[in-house]
Design an enzyme around this catalytic site. Structure first.
Site, PDB file in Angstrom:
ATOM      1  N   HIS A 166      -6.385  -5.242  -3.826  1.00 26.60           N
ATOM      2  CA  HIS A 166      -6.931  -4.937  -2.814  1.00 26.60           C
ATOM      3  C   HIS A 166      -7.237  -7.100  -2.913  1.00 26.60           C
ATOM      4  CE1 HIS A 166      -7.958  -0.929  -2.396  1.00 26.60           C
ATOM      5  NE2 HIS A 166      -7.385  -1.197  -1.099  1.00 26.60           N
TER       6      HIS A 166
ATOM      7  N   ASP B 183      -4.609 -12.638  -6.575  1.00 28.41           N
ATOM      8  CA  ASP B 183      -5.538 -13.470  -7.281  1.00 28.41           C
ATOM      9  C   ASP B 183      -6.358 -12.891  -8.327  1.00 28.41           C
ATOM     10  OD1 ASP B 183      -6.736 -13.882  -6.113  1.00 28.41           O
ATOM     11  OD2 ASP B 183      -7.018 -16.023  -5.917  1.00 28.41           O
TER      12      ASP B 183
ATOM     13  N   ARG C 229       0.894  -1.427  -0.338  1.00 32.60           N
ATOM     14  CA  ARG C 229      -0.099  -0.355  -0.233  1.00 32.60           C
ATOM     15  C   ARG C 229       0.905   1.167   0.025  1.00 32.60           C
ATOM     16  NH1 ARG C 229      -2.857  -3.636  -0.468  1.00 32.60           N
ATOM     17  NH2 ARG C 229      -4.272  -4.785   0.512  1.00 32.60           N
TER      18      ARG C 229
ATOM     19  N   ASN D 148      -4.094   7.808   6.318  1.00 32.79           N
ATOM     20  CA  ASN D 148      -3.659   6.956   6.668  1.00 32.79           C
ATOM     21  C   ASN D 148      -3.463   6.468   7.999  1.00 32.79           C
ATOM     22  OD1 ASN D 148      -2.685   7.707   4.232  1.00 32.79           O
ATOM     23  ND2 ASN D 148      -1.316   8.487   4.630  1.00 32.79           N
TER      24      ASN D 148
ATOM     25  N   ASP E 296       8.675   8.905  -2.973  1.00 37.04           N
ATOM     26  CA  ASP E 296       9.376  10.063  -2.984  1.00 37.04           C
ATOM     27  C   ASP E 296       9.739   9.753  -1.549  1.00 37.04           C
ATOM     28  OD1 ASP E 296       7.671  11.639  -1.788  1.00 37.04           O
ATOM     29  OD2 ASP E 296       8.402  13.618  -2.361  1.00 37.04           O
TER      30      ASP E 296
ATOM     31  N   THR F  59      -9.575 -14.782  -1.088  1.00 38.73           N
ATOM     32  CA  THR F  59      -8.219 -15.020  -1.330  1.00 38.73           C
ATOM     33  C   THR F  59      -7.395 -14.193  -0.583  1.00 38.73           C
ATOM     34  OG1 THR F  59      -7.772 -14.831  -3.379  1.00 38.73           O
ATOM     35  CG2 THR F  59      -8.679 -17.111  -2.856  1.00 38.73           C
TER      36      THR F  59
ATOM     37  N   HIS G 148       0.317   5.405  -1.074  1.00 42.58           N
ATOM     38  CA  HIS G 148       0.013   6.309  -0.758  1.00 42.58           C
ATOM     39  C   HIS G 148       1.186   7.771  -0.675  1.00 42.58           C
ATOM     40  CE1 HIS G 148      -3.516   5.221   1.994  1.00 42.58           C
ATOM     41  NE2 HIS G 148      -3.041   4.003   0.523  1.00 42.58           N
ATOM     42  N   ASP G 149       2.612   6.656  -1.278  1.00 41.41           N
ATOM     43  CA  ASP G 149       3.437   7.226  -1.767  1.00 41.41           C
ATOM     44  C   ASP G 149       3.621   8.686  -2.591  1.00 41.41           C
ATOM     45  OD1 ASP G 149       6.470   8.479  -0.700  1.00 41.41           O
ATOM     46  OD2 ASP G 149       6.825   7.103  -1.689  1.00 41.41           O
TER      47      ASP G 149
ATOM     48  N   PRO H  61      -7.889   8.988  -1.968  1.00 37.70           N
ATOM     49  CA  PRO H  61      -9.244   8.713  -2.104  1.00 37.70           C
ATOM     50  C   PRO H  61     -10.084   7.752  -0.773  1.00 37.70           C
ATOM     51  CG  PRO H  61      -8.395   7.792  -3.255  1.00 37.70           C
ATOM     52  CD  PRO H  61      -7.133   8.311  -2.521  1.00 37.70           C
TER      53      PRO H  61
ATOM     54  N   GLU I 222       3.061  12.277   7.293  1.00 35.46           N
ATOM     55  CA  GLU I 222       1.779  12.154   5.972  1.00 35.46           C
ATOM     56  C   GLU I 222       1.027  10.195   6.966  1.00 35.46           C
ATOM     57  OE1 GLU I 222       3.242  11.429   2.080  1.00 35.46           O
ATOM     58  OE2 GLU I 222       4.641  13.407   2.080  1.00 35.46           O
TER      59      GLU I 222
END
Length: 343
Positions: free
Chosen positions: A195, A254, A64, A96, A76, A249, A68-69, A165, A90
């Protein structure tokens, strides 16, 4: 004596300037560390493999970080910075806080790399390599990453809160966000497939279960059998930090995630909306039927996401949580220029 002090000061300043390079001057490329730290990528994968054995969810959490970066002022490593008395990082941004986790895995990677080749591999590149490894180690595709990023000198909690978001977001808002970064609708749907592994909190779905769009009712897009499962997992009085699987799963990368969306079993609103909106529905259907197409599109999307760069000065941090220590006279100059360096 004065001349000697001047020479020493100038030397320290030149060393600092060499270490603070404008990121946009760096060409990202595969094999960037082949000469300076040839064991870099194998070191990252070894740590990620051990993390997977200790706690399967941790590698999904690390993956993730790339999202988020990179969405916040480019890839960075700013998301890794801890708060300081003069900077709100952050980690506590709205998107976050109580969500991003497993920062200690990145710390372990950095520690191993600093032992192998001190001061060479950036934290920003660690995120990119570790994200790729999280996917490959859980059954997903493997790919060659482009490296050569530098680490930011600061972070912006406000930017992170304003850009990332929420779980309530619908497909239209997601499409608009991705378009700002030249990422297509196909990229959006494929990257949402991240996800395929991991978990999310009850906090993220309480409104879907009990007050969708202020109706006081559950989201009608949820399959009724799945909704009963979610009601049991996340009753009204639940500790909202309790977690549920993002797909059926959760430790295997997958295309089950897309099959779940087709069946109305998407955990997050921002996921399920991909199948209820016509602009995105076709790609959800395609990826649910053809895992190889999903893998191919996911790799393309991750590479494009990883190419987002900052135009601010950067460095290779020795510790991913803090910027490198700098001479006092340069730090005072930085304070005067703080508005120029902020992101």
């Amino acid at each position: 004596m004065f001349q000697d002090k001047t020479k020493i000061t100038m030397l320290m300043f030149l060393i600092f300037i060499i270490n603070i390079i404008i990121v946009t001057s760096t060409d990202l490329r595969p094999g960037y560390y082949s000469k300076t730290c040839p064991q870099a990528e194998t070191t990252v994968r070894d740590v990620m493999r051990n993390a997977l054995k200790k706690e399967p969810r941790s590698v999904a959490s690390v993956m993730r970080f790339q999202f988020h970066d990179c969405f916040v002022n480019g890839c960075d490593g700013s998301v890794l910075l801890d708060d300081t008395p003069t900077m709100l990082g952050e980690k506590l941004a709205l998107s976050n806080i109580n969500s991003l986790r497993s920062f200690e895995v990145v710390d372990e990677v950095k520690e191993a790399l600093e032992k192998a080749c001190p001061g060479v591999v950036s934290c920003a590149d660690i995120i990119i390599m570790a994200s790729r490894d999280a996917v490959a180690l859980t059954g997903g595709p493997d790919w060659e990453v482009r490296l050569g990023r530098l680490d930011s000198l600061t972070a912006s909690q406000d930017n992170s809160s304003n850009i990332m978001p929420s779980p309530r977001t619908n497909a239209t808002a997601l499409i608009t966000l991705f378009q700002k970064y030249n990422l297509s609708v196909k990229d959006l749907v494929a990257l949402s497939g991240s996800h395929s592994i991991g978990k999310a909190r009850c906090f993220s779905i309480m409104f879907r279960l009990y007050n969708q769009s202020g109706s006081g009712k559950p989201d009608p897009a949820i399959d009724h059998v799945f909704r009963a499962e979610l009601d049991k997992l996340c009753p009204r009085d639940v500790d909202q930090n309790k977690t549920g699987n993002l797909d059926a799963t959760p430790v295997i990368f997958d295309n089950q995630y897309f099959k779940d969306l087709v069946g109305g079993r998407g955990f997050l609103n921002s996921d399920q909306t991909l199948f209820t909106f016509p602009q995105t529905k076709g790609f959800v259907s395609l990826f649910s039927e053809d895992q190889s197409e999903f893998f191919k599109a996911f790799v393309e999307g991750m590479l494009k996401l990883g190419d987002l760069q900052s135009d601010k000065p950067g460095e290779v941090r020795k510790n991913c949580r803090v910027v490198n220590a700098r001479p006092a006279h340069i730090m005072s100059e930085d304070k005067m220029k703080n508005s120029d360096l902020s992101v």
